[in-house]
Scaffold this motif. Structure first.
Motif, PDB file in Angstrom:
ATOM      1  N   ASN A 106       0.816  -1.224   0.000  1.00  0.00           N
ATOM      2  CA  ASN A 106       0.000   0.000   0.000  1.00  0.00           C
ATOM      3  C   ASN A 106       0.847   1.271   0.000  1.00  0.00           C
ATOM      4  OD1 ASN A 106      -2.445  -1.334  -0.106  1.00  0.00           O
ATOM      5  ND2 ASN A 106      -2.732  -1.367   2.118  1.00  0.00           N
ATOM      6  N   LYS A 107       2.091   1.163   0.444  1.00  0.00           N
ATOM      7  CA  LYS A 107       2.984   2.329   0.452  1.00  0.00           C
ATOM      8  C   LYS A 107       3.343   2.785  -0.959  1.00  0.00           C
ATOM      9  CE  LYS A 107       5.240   1.222   4.879  1.00  0.00           C
ATOM     10  NZ  LYS A 107       6.546   0.936   5.532  1.00  0.00           N
ATOM     11  N   PHE A 108       3.147   1.900  -1.932  1.00  0.00           N
ATOM     12  CA  PHE A 108       3.555   2.214  -3.300  1.00  0.00           C
ATOM     13  C   PHE A 108       2.383   2.673  -4.177  1.00  0.00           C
ATOM     14  CE2 PHE A 108       6.811  -0.513  -1.589  1.00  0.00           C
ATOM     15  CZ  PHE A 108       7.981   0.101  -2.010  1.00  0.00           C
ATOM     16  N   LYS A 109       1.222   2.839  -3.602  1.00  0.00           N
ATOM     17  CA  LYS A 109       0.082   3.313  -4.371  1.00  0.00           C
ATOM     18  C   LYS A 109       0.083   4.836  -4.442  1.00  0.00           C
ATOM     19  CE  LYS A 109      -2.854  -0.675  -3.306  1.00  0.00           C
ATOM     20  NZ  LYS A 109      -4.097  -1.154  -2.674  1.00  0.00           N
ATOM     21  N   GLY A 110      -0.377   5.356  -5.574  1.00  0.00           N
ATOM     22  CA  GLY A 110      -0.387   6.802  -5.775  1.00  0.00           C
ATOM     23  C   GLY A 110       0.825   7.251  -6.576  1.00  0.00           C
ATOM     24  N   GLU A 111       1.118   8.538  -6.515  1.00  0.00           N
ATOM     25  CA  GLU A 111       2.286   9.067  -7.224  1.00  0.00           C
ATOM     26  C   GLU A 111       3.540   8.783  -6.412  1.00  0.00           C
ATOM     27  OE1 GLU A 111       3.628  13.443  -7.842  1.00  0.00           O
ATOM     28  OE2 GLU A 111       2.298  12.991  -9.534  1.00  0.00           O
ATOM     29  N   ILE A 112       4.523   8.160  -7.045  1.00  0.00           N
ATOM     30  CA  ILE A 112       5.754   7.793  -6.340  1.00  0.00           C
ATOM     31  C   ILE A 112       6.972   8.207  -7.152  1.00  0.00           C
ATOM     32  CG2 ILE A 112       4.678   5.819  -5.169  1.00  0.00           C
ATOM     33  CD1 ILE A 112       6.132   3.984  -7.184  1.00  0.00           C
ATOM     34  N   GLN A 113       8.111   8.283  -6.475  1.00  0.00           N
ATOM     35  CA  GLN A 113       9.388   8.501  -7.130  1.00  0.00           C
ATOM     36  C   GLN A 113      10.034   7.146  -7.369  1.00  0.00           C
ATOM     37  OE1 GLN A 113      11.064  11.422  -7.882  1.00  0.00           O
ATOM     38  NE2 GLN A 113       9.691  12.939  -7.016  1.00  0.00           N
ATOM     39  N   GLN A 114      10.575   6.951  -8.564  1.00  0.00           N
ATOM     40  CA  GLN A 114      11.151   5.659  -8.913  1.00  0.00           C
ATOM     41  C   GLN A 114      12.493   5.860  -9.614  1.00  0.00           C
ATOM     42  OE1 GLN A 114       9.403   3.107 -12.184  1.00  0.00           O
ATOM     43  NE2 GLN A 114       8.685   1.899 -10.434  1.00  0.00           N
ATOM     44  N   ILE A 115      13.492   5.093  -9.211  1.00  0.00           N
ATOM     45  CA  ILE A 115      14.795   5.102  -9.876  1.00  0.00           C
ATOM     46  C   ILE A 115      14.778   4.032 -10.975  1.00  0.00           C
ATOM     47  CG2 ILE A 115      17.285   4.796  -9.622  1.00  0.00           C
ATOM     48  CD1 ILE A 115      16.367   7.185  -8.086  1.00  0.00           C
ATOM     49  N   PRO A 116      14.902   4.411 -12.237  1.00  0.00           N
ATOM     50  CA  PRO A 116      14.910   3.407 -13.309  1.00  0.00           C
ATOM     51  C   PRO A 116      16.044   2.396 -13.132  1.00  0.00           C
ATOM     52  CG  PRO A 116      14.627   5.606 -14.218  1.00  0.00           C
ATOM     53  CD  PRO A 116      14.973   5.785 -12.767  1.00  0.00           C
ATOM     54  N   PRO A 117      15.854   1.160 -13.568  1.00  0.00           N
ATOM     55  CA  PRO A 117      16.919   0.149 -13.482  1.00  0.00           C
ATOM     56  C   PRO A 117      18.124   0.548 -14.315  1.00  0.00           C
ATOM     57  CG  PRO A 117      14.783  -0.864 -13.958  1.00  0.00           C
ATOM     58  CD  PRO A 117      14.610   0.602 -14.128  1.00  0.00           C
ATOM     59  N   GLU A 140      24.910   8.421 -11.399  1.00  0.00           N
ATOM     60  CA  GLU A 140      23.752   8.778 -10.578  1.00  0.00           C
ATOM     61  C   GLU A 140      22.528   8.849 -11.480  1.00  0.00           C
ATOM     62  OE1 GLU A 140      22.175  12.371  -7.640  1.00  0.00           O
ATOM     63  OE2 GLU A 140      24.290  12.283  -8.236  1.00  0.00           O
ATOM     64  N   ILE A 141      21.496   8.094 -11.125  1.00  0.00           N
ATOM     65  CA  ILE A 141      20.281   8.031 -11.938  1.00  0.00           C
ATOM     66  C   ILE A 141      19.199   8.894 -11.296  1.00  0.00           C
ATOM     67  CG2 ILE A 141      18.557   6.520 -12.980  1.00  0.00           C
ATOM     68  CD1 ILE A 141      20.540   4.207 -12.610  1.00  0.00           C
ATOM     69  N   PRO A 142      18.757   9.937 -11.966  1.00  0.00           N
ATOM     70  CA  PRO A 142      17.720  10.781 -11.378  1.00  0.00           C
ATOM     71  C   PRO A 142      16.389  10.038 -11.294  1.00  0.00           C
ATOM     72  CG  PRO A 142      18.175  11.464 -13.630  1.00  0.00           C
ATOM     73  CD  PRO A 142      19.191  10.417 -13.290  1.00  0.00           C
ATOM     74  N   PRO A 143      15.609  10.266 -10.234  1.00  0.00           N
ATOM     75  CA  PRO A 143      14.310   9.592 -10.106  1.00  0.00           C
ATOM     76  C   PRO A 143      13.297  10.156 -11.086  1.00  0.00           C
ATOM     77  CG  PRO A 143      14.610  11.166  -8.326  1.00  0.00           C
ATOM     78  CD  PRO A 143      15.893  11.142  -9.085  1.00  0.00           C
ATOM     79  N   VAL A 174       8.302  -1.918 -13.851  1.00  0.00           N
ATOM     80  CA  VAL A 174       7.819  -2.919 -12.904  1.00  0.00           C
ATOM     81  C   VAL A 174       8.992  -3.574 -12.184  1.00  0.00           C
ATOM     82  CG1 VAL A 174       6.426  -5.007 -12.612  1.00  0.00           C
ATOM     83  CG2 VAL A 174       5.745  -3.293 -14.299  1.00  0.00           C
ATOM     84  N   ARG A 175      10.114  -3.742 -12.884  1.00  0.00           N
ATOM     85  CA  ARG A 175      11.306  -4.295 -12.231  1.00  0.00           C
ATOM     86  C   ARG A 175      11.756  -3.421 -11.072  1.00  0.00           C
ATOM     87  NH1 ARG A 175      15.728  -4.207 -16.139  1.00  0.00           N
ATOM     88  NH2 ARG A 175      14.421  -2.848 -17.409  1.00  0.00           N
ATOM     89  N   ALA A 176      11.683  -2.108 -11.255  1.00  0.00           N
ATOM     90  CA  ALA A 176      12.064  -1.183 -10.183  1.00  0.00           C
ATOM     91  C   ALA A 176      11.057  -1.255  -9.039  1.00  0.00           C
ATOM     92  CB  ALA A 176      12.159   0.237 -10.714  1.00  0.00           C
ATOM     93  N   LEU A 177       9.792  -1.457  -9.364  1.00  0.00           N
ATOM     94  CA  LEU A 177       8.768  -1.613  -8.340  1.00  0.00           C
ATOM     95  C   LEU A 177       9.052  -2.863  -7.506  1.00  0.00           C
ATOM     96  CD1 LEU A 177       6.060  -0.576  -7.174  1.00  0.00           C
ATOM     97  CD2 LEU A 177       4.897  -1.982  -8.898  1.00  0.00           C
ATOM     98  N   VAL A 178       9.435  -3.947  -8.169  1.00  0.00           N
ATOM     99  CA  VAL A 178       9.814  -5.182  -7.466  1.00  0.00           C
ATOM    100  C   VAL A 178      11.002  -4.925  -6.541  1.00  0.00           C
ATOM    101  CG1 VAL A 178      10.812  -7.484  -7.783  1.00  0.00           C
ATOM    102  CG2 VAL A 178       8.882  -6.748  -9.200  1.00  0.00           C
ATOM    103  N   ARG A 179      12.016  -4.267  -7.066  1.00  0.00           N
ATOM    104  CA  ARG A 179      13.208  -3.946  -6.259  1.00  0.00           C
ATOM    105  C   ARG A 179      12.838  -3.178  -5.000  1.00  0.00           C
ATOM    106  NH1 ARG A 179      16.041   0.548  -9.204  1.00  0.00           N
ATOM    107  NH2 ARG A 179      14.264   1.628  -8.233  1.00  0.00           N
ATOM    108  N   ASP A 180      11.965  -2.184  -5.153  1.00  0.00           N
ATOM    109  CA  ASP A 180      11.631  -1.314  -4.022  1.00  0.00           C
ATOM    110  C   ASP A 180      10.718  -1.999  -3.009  1.00  0.00           C
ATOM    111  OD1 ASP A 180      13.173   0.547  -5.323  1.00  0.00           O
ATOM    112  OD2 ASP A 180      11.486   1.634  -6.200  1.00  0.00           O
ATOM    113  N   ILE A 181       9.821  -2.861  -3.506  1.00  0.00           N
ATOM    114  CA  ILE A 181       8.977  -3.635  -2.590  1.00  0.00           C
ATOM    115  C   ILE A 181       9.847  -4.569  -1.748  1.00  0.00           C
ATOM    116  CG2 ILE A 181       7.257  -5.499  -2.481  1.00  0.00           C
ATOM    117  CD1 ILE A 181       5.863  -4.181  -4.896  1.00  0.00           C
ATOM    118  N   CYS A 182      10.791  -5.231  -2.394  1.00  0.00           N
ATOM    119  CA  CYS A 182      11.680  -6.150  -1.673  1.00  0.00           C
ATOM    120  C   CYS A 182      12.529  -5.400  -0.650  1.00  0.00           C
ATOM    121  CB  CYS A 182      12.570  -6.908  -2.661  1.00  0.00           C
ATOM    122  SG  CYS A 182      11.686  -8.120  -3.648  1.00  0.00           S
TER     123      CYS A 182
END
Length: 285
Positions: A106-117, A140-143, A174-182
């Motif tokens: 639930n922490k990942f629902k809504g607008e989020i910042q994500q670092i691309p793989p 350094e990869i910008p979010p 989605v890969r980044a979402l998996v990384r961040d959930i883990c």
């Protein structure tokens, strides 16, 4: 006779999005083919392609939301964040309760910042990230900002496998979402399966397999069907002006909006911008 429209391909595993584009170019004997959002080679699912003059409007189809079903395998991490990469670490796999998982998800629902793989085609400083990765360069990869509209557990097979559905904005990794959930769960993991089930109006149900396309069983649909814009039907004089790139008087009670433009025979002729007093051409079909 030119072919102009949109073809919804069911991408199989093992082919890149560019492989699919080349395949469709060969089947329909045309050079003008473009996808509306790539899928990784291991991923499967909906891959809409624009053909012929429809390629002028591919950017509009890219704006659509996406739906994916994906699996996280816990206890292993890879350099690419998916099953195509090299295993870089292994670790224990604790057993989570569904409540624990939902609390994190639930922490990942809504607008989020994500670092691309790092292994992705996202460009930073003029180069694709995977180019840096292959050279062993640290950068350094910008979010980026993405939106997760829905994120739901489909199945949890303790302790290693978690299956989820997500509805997200364009550009979501989605890969980044998996990384961040883990990371939030405090466990290693990678994306072991991905299928895109929906891209705007394009779904698995209205997609065509490679075999169906080869056998001539696929339908190519008009691109304007998928443009979510108000429609304006022009008279002959206004149609003629628009086709010459000239603005026309706005008598259509639509302002501050892009519009689909049709001639008197209901033929799609392009996209315009409706301003207070006029409609000007943005892109002709």
């Amino acid at each position: 006779m030119s072919i102009d429209g949109v073809l919804n391909v069911l991408k199989p595993p093992g082919m890149t999005s560019h492989d699919i584009v080349d395949f469709v170019r060969r089947i329909y004997n045309t050079k003008k083919v473009g996808h509306t959002g790539t899928l990784d080679p291991d991923a499967v699912g909906v891959l809409p392609l624009c053909i012929g003059r429809a390629t002028k409007f591919s950017s509009y189809l890219m704006e659509h939301h996406k739906r994916y079903r994906f699996e996280i395998t816990f206890g292993i991490s890879t350099d690419t964040l998916d099953k195509s990469g090299k295993i870089i670490e292994t670790g224990p796999t604790p057993s989570f309760s569904l409540d624990e998982l939902r609390k994190v998800i639930n922490k990942f629902k809504g607008e989020i910042q994500q670092i691309p793989p790092i292994y992705s085609a996202k460009k930073v400083r003029g180069k694709k990230l995977y180019e840096y990765a292959r050279r062993g360069e640290v950068i350094e990869i910008p979010p980026i900002k993405v939106t997760i509209y829905e994120l739901d557990i489909v199945e949890y097979r303790k302790p290693n496998h978690l299956l989820l559905d997500v509805k997200c904005s364009k550009g979501t990794y989605v890969r980044a979402l998996v990384r961040d959930i883990c990371k939030e769960l405090g466990v290693l993991g990678y994306m072991s399966f991905l299928i895109r089930t929906e891209s705007g109006d394009f779904t698995l149900d209205n997609s065509y397999t490679i075999e169906e396309i080869e056998e001539g069983k696929a339908s190519i649909l008009p691109v304007d069907t998928f443009l979510k814009l108000p429609s304006v039907v022009l008279d002959r004089h206004s149609s003629s002006r628009i086709l010459r790139g000239q603005p026309v008087e706005n008598i259509y009670n639509i302002e501050n909006s892009q519009v689909k433009l049709y001639d008197g025979h209901r033929n799609f002729i392009g996209i315009g911008v409706a301003e207070k007093k006029r409609i000007r051409v943005k892109r002709l079909f």
